[in-house]
Enzyme design. Structure first.
Site, PDB file in Angstrom:
ATOM      1  N   ALA A  66      -1.587   1.480  -0.724  1.00 53.57           N
ATOM      2  CA  ALA A  66      -1.297   0.728   0.547  1.00 53.57           C
ATOM      3  C   ALA A  66      -0.064   0.729   0.879  1.00 53.57           C
ATOM      4  O   ALA A  66       0.766   0.309   0.097  1.00 53.57           O
ATOM      5  CB  ALA A  66      -2.213  -0.204   1.039  1.00 53.57           C
ATOM      6  N   GLY A 110      -4.405   1.084  -3.597  1.00 54.66           N
ATOM      7  CA  GLY A 110      -5.270   1.720  -2.725  1.00 54.66           C
ATOM      8  C   GLY A 110      -5.114   3.240  -3.143  1.00 54.66           C
ATOM      9  O   GLY A 110      -6.236   3.835  -2.692  1.00 54.66           O
ATOM     10  N   GLU A 113      -7.846   3.590  -5.672  1.00 56.29           N
ATOM     11  CA  GLU A 113      -9.041   3.377  -5.126  1.00 56.29           C
ATOM     12  C   GLU A 113      -9.511   4.356  -4.174  1.00 56.29           C
ATOM     13  O   GLU A 113     -10.732   4.971  -4.183  1.00 56.29           O
ATOM     14  CB  GLU A 113      -8.788   1.789  -3.881  1.00 56.29           C
ATOM     15  CG  GLU A 113      -8.679   0.864  -4.936  1.00 56.29           C
ATOM     16  CD  GLU A 113      -8.225  -0.477  -4.015  1.00 56.29           C
ATOM     17  OE1 GLU A 113      -7.421  -0.489  -3.465  1.00 56.29           O
ATOM     18  OE2 GLU A 113      -9.236  -1.657  -4.248  1.00 56.29           O
ATOM     19  N   GLU A 133      -1.722  -4.580  -7.721  1.00 55.96           N
ATOM     20  CA  GLU A 133      -1.455  -5.578  -6.629  1.00 55.96           C
ATOM     21  C   GLU A 133      -1.522  -6.885  -7.047  1.00 55.96           C
ATOM     22  O   GLU A 133      -0.816  -7.714  -6.299  1.00 55.96           O
ATOM     23  CB  GLU A 133      -3.144  -5.398  -5.806  1.00 55.96           C
ATOM     24  CG  GLU A 133      -3.557  -4.224  -5.053  1.00 55.96           C
ATOM     25  CD  GLU A 133      -4.248  -3.316  -5.760  1.00 55.96           C
ATOM     26  OE1 GLU A 133      -4.145  -3.384  -7.055  1.00 55.96           O
ATOM     27  OE2 GLU A 133      -4.730  -2.322  -5.276  1.00 55.96           O
TER      28      GLU A 133
HETATM   29  N1  CO8 Z   1       4.161   1.088   0.282  1.00 57.50           N
HETATM   30  C1  CO8 Z   1       5.083   1.376   0.866  1.00 57.50           C
HETATM   31  N2  CO8 Z   1       6.163   2.034   0.231  1.00 57.50           N
HETATM   32  C2  CO8 Z   1       6.136   2.530  -0.860  1.00 57.50           C
HETATM   33  C3  CO8 Z   1       5.424   2.430  -1.813  1.00 57.50           C
HETATM   34  C4  CO8 Z   1       3.956   1.245  -1.159  1.00 57.50           C
HETATM   35  N3  CO8 Z   1       2.853   1.205  -1.806  1.00 57.50           N
HETATM   36  N4  CO8 Z   1       5.180   2.716  -3.089  1.00 57.50           N
HETATM   37  C5  CO8 Z   1       6.265   3.260  -3.010  1.00 57.50           C
HETATM   38  N5  CO8 Z   1       7.019   3.201  -1.810  1.00 57.50           N
HETATM   39  C6  CO8 Z   1       8.221   3.691  -1.454  1.00 57.50           C
HETATM   40  C7  CO8 Z   1       9.422   2.900  -1.973  1.00 57.50           C
HETATM   41  O1  CO8 Z   1       9.800   1.740  -1.258  1.00 57.50           O
HETATM   42  C8  CO8 Z   1      10.596   3.870  -1.900  1.00 57.50           C
HETATM   43  O2  CO8 Z   1      11.013   3.892  -0.722  1.00 57.50           O
HETATM   44  P1  CO8 Z   1      12.694   3.585  -0.452  1.00 57.50           P
HETATM   45  O3  CO8 Z   1      13.143   5.001  -0.869  1.00 57.50           O
HETATM   46  O4  CO8 Z   1      12.758   3.869   1.279  1.00 57.50           O
HETATM   47  O5  CO8 Z   1      13.172   2.637  -1.100  1.00 57.50           O
HETATM   48  C9  CO8 Z   1       9.889   5.216  -2.232  1.00 57.50           C
HETATM   49  O6  CO8 Z   1       8.580   4.948  -1.840  1.00 57.50           O
HETATM   50  C10 CO8 Z   1      10.058   5.710  -3.800  1.00 57.50           C
HETATM   51  O7  CO8 Z   1       9.599   4.457  -4.659  1.00 57.50           O
HETATM   52  P2  CO8 Z   1      10.626   3.915  -5.759  1.00 57.50           P
HETATM   53  O8  CO8 Z   1      12.016   4.092  -5.302  1.00 57.50           O
HETATM   54  O9  CO8 Z   1       9.886   2.443  -5.892  1.00 57.50           O
HETATM   55  O10 CO8 Z   1      10.250   4.942  -6.994  1.00 57.50           O
HETATM   56  P3  CO8 Z   1      10.110   4.604  -8.537  1.00 57.50           P
HETATM   57  O11 CO8 Z   1       9.869   5.844  -9.214  1.00 57.50           O
HETATM   58  O12 CO8 Z   1      11.223   3.712  -8.790  1.00 57.50           O
HETATM   59  O13 CO8 Z   1       8.829   3.590  -8.756  1.00 57.50           O
HETATM   60  C11 CO8 Z   1       6.531   3.130  -8.263  1.00 57.50           C
HETATM   61  C12 CO8 Z   1       7.498   4.247  -8.422  1.00 57.50           C
HETATM   62  C13 CO8 Z   1       6.244   2.482  -9.703  1.00 57.50           C
HETATM   63  C14 CO8 Z   1       5.162   3.744  -7.849  1.00 57.50           C
HETATM   64  C15 CO8 Z   1       7.161   1.980  -7.415  1.00 57.50           C
HETATM   65  O14 CO8 Z   1       7.257   2.640  -6.113  1.00 57.50           O
HETATM   66  C16 CO8 Z   1       6.073   0.777  -6.933  1.00 57.50           C
HETATM   67  O15 CO8 Z   1       5.638  -0.106  -7.749  1.00 57.50           O
HETATM   68  N6  CO8 Z   1       5.275   1.108  -5.890  1.00 57.50           N
HETATM   69  C17 CO8 Z   1       4.312   0.115  -5.379  1.00 57.50           C
HETATM   70  C18 CO8 Z   1       2.983   0.141  -6.139  1.00 57.50           C
HETATM   71  C19 CO8 Z   1       1.972  -1.053  -5.693  1.00 57.50           C
HETATM   72  O16 CO8 Z   1       2.059  -1.854  -5.812  1.00 57.50           O
HETATM   73  N7  CO8 Z   1       0.622  -0.232  -5.147  1.00 57.50           N
HETATM   74  C20 CO8 Z   1      -0.011  -1.141  -4.505  1.00 57.50           C
HETATM   75  C21 CO8 Z   1       0.172  -1.551  -3.167  1.00 57.50           C
HETATM   76  S1  CO8 Z   1      -1.064  -2.636  -2.540  1.00 57.50           S
HETATM   77  C22 CO8 Z   1      -2.465  -1.926  -2.240  1.00 57.50           C
HETATM   78  O17 CO8 Z   1      -2.422  -0.786  -2.446  1.00 57.50           O
HETATM   79  C23 CO8 Z   1      -3.610  -2.515  -1.924  1.00 57.50           C
HETATM   80  C24 CO8 Z   1      -4.648  -1.681  -1.589  1.00 57.50           C
HETATM   81  C25 CO8 Z   1      -5.526  -2.386  -0.617  1.00 57.50           C
HETATM   82  C26 CO8 Z   1      -6.451  -1.449   0.223  1.00 57.50           C
HETATM   83  C27 CO8 Z   1      -7.306  -2.076   1.281  1.00 57.50           C
HETATM   84  C28 CO8 Z   1      -7.815  -1.084   2.204  1.00 57.50           C
HETATM   85  C29 CO8 Z   1      -9.160  -1.171   2.010  1.00 57.50           C
END
Ligand code: CO8
Length: 259
Positions: A66, A110, A113, A133
């Site tokens: 998400a 998400g 999921e 998360e």
């Molecule tokens: N949300 C928003 N932006 C994101 C997300 C995200 N989940 N994941 C990546 N991005 C963005 C980064 O902010 C970055 O943007 P920018 O270049 O503007 O800074 C761009 O994507 C590239 O990401 P990274 O530079 O971080 O890339 P890396 O290769 O270094 O890392 C990762 C990749 C490991 C995937 C890292 O981006 C990461 O850890 N992302 C977050 C993963 C995460 O925590 N996901 C869970 C989110 S919470 C959730 O999903 C709750 C679900 C609930 C659903 C409810 C509905 C029913």
């Protein structure tokens, strides 16, 4: 219909393909994307010519979760009263035609999921699944704590939800989270091949099979077996059952009319 966060196309006239398309945010799932996804899924579900749907992302990410930026400042009152984040996430569950997730790269939070809400997952060998998360002070919110243990068992699900570690494609296949793993450059063809096989069968029988397998996740064994039996019996009211069995008996290919 034009979309900003997804791409939608058909293949061979019978397979609907939806590609998540927010590359700069690794396909992070925001409200606009989820609404578009729901609209596209419903349109394919209603389209008589479509027999199967594929949901996919990019090579780098199916979806990294998400959208954390979008929800970072929400309060409890915001999310509870407005049903924000969650309100348009259930659409995929209501789709009656099969939905295959073709996953490459990150399927996190998400994103994992969403893949698990699909009927089965075909993964590229670079796929990474996770429920991270806990690292940002929350827990899975779209069924991850329920579907992951059903898919991989309690121990691995707890491990992933509590340590936030990712599972690679090989482990995901061993654990039963995904049905097949292929090299990335074969992913689209593998998913399309499966979708074409499915869309060649009787639509009614396919829907009944999906409905019955899903029942295994939502009720007890006796109820599920009875539900399956009633669906099985009801298929004898279809023209496709007559055609399918007649074709077998007479050693010819069936021509299904989905009636
Ligand atoms: N949300 C928003 N932006 C994101 C997300 C995200 N989940 N994941 C990546 N991005 C963005 C980064 O902010 C970055 O943007 P920018 O270049 O503007 O800074 C761009 O994507 C590239 O990401 P990274 O530079 O971080 O890339 P890396 O290769 O270094 O890392 C990762 C990749 C490991 C995937 C890292 O981006 C990461 O850890 N992302 C977050 C993963 C995460 O925590 N996901 C869970 C989110 S919470 C959730 O999903 C709750 C679900 C609930 C659903 C409810 C509905 C029913």
């Amino acid at each position: 219909m034009s979309y900003e966060n997804i791409e939608v196309r058909t293949e061979a006239g019978t397979v609907g393909i939806i590609t998540l398309n927010r590359p700069k945010a690794l396909n992070a799932l925001n409200d606009a994307l989820m609404t578009e996804l729901g609209t596209a899924l419903k349109a394919f579900d209603a389209d008589e010519s479509i027999g199967c749907i594929i949901l996919t992302g990019s090579e780098r990410a199916f979806a990294a979760g998400a959208d954390i930026r979008a929800m970072a400042n929400y309060s409890f009152a915001d999310v509870y009263k407005g049903d924000y984040i969650t309100r348009n996430w259930e659409t995929v569950r209501s789709i009656r035609k099969p939905v295959i997730a073709a996953v490459s790269g990150f399927a996190l939070g998400g994103g994992c999921e969403l893949a698990m809400m699909c009927d089965f997952i075909i993964a590229a060998d670079n796929a990474k699944f996770g429920q991270p998360e806990i690292k940002i002070g929350v827990i899975p919110g779209a069924g991850g704590t329920q579907r992951l243990p059903r898919a991989v068992g309690k121990s691995k699900a707890m491990d992933m939800a509590l340590t936030a570690r990712m599972m690679d494609a090989a482990e995901a296949e061993r654990a039963g989270l995904v049905s097949r793993v292929v090299p990335f450059d074969k992913l689209a063809d593998e998913a399309l091949g499966a979708a074409l096989v499915i869309s060649g069968f009787s639509r009614i029988a396919v829907m009944a099979a999906k409905e019955s397998v899903n029942r295994a996740f939502e009720g007890g064994l006796s109820d599920g077996v009875m539900f399956e039996r009633r669906l099985f019996h009801s298929l004898f009211a279809t023209a496709d059952q007559k055609e399918g069995m007649d074709a077998f008996v007479n050693k010819r290919e069936p021509v299904f009319t989905h009636l």
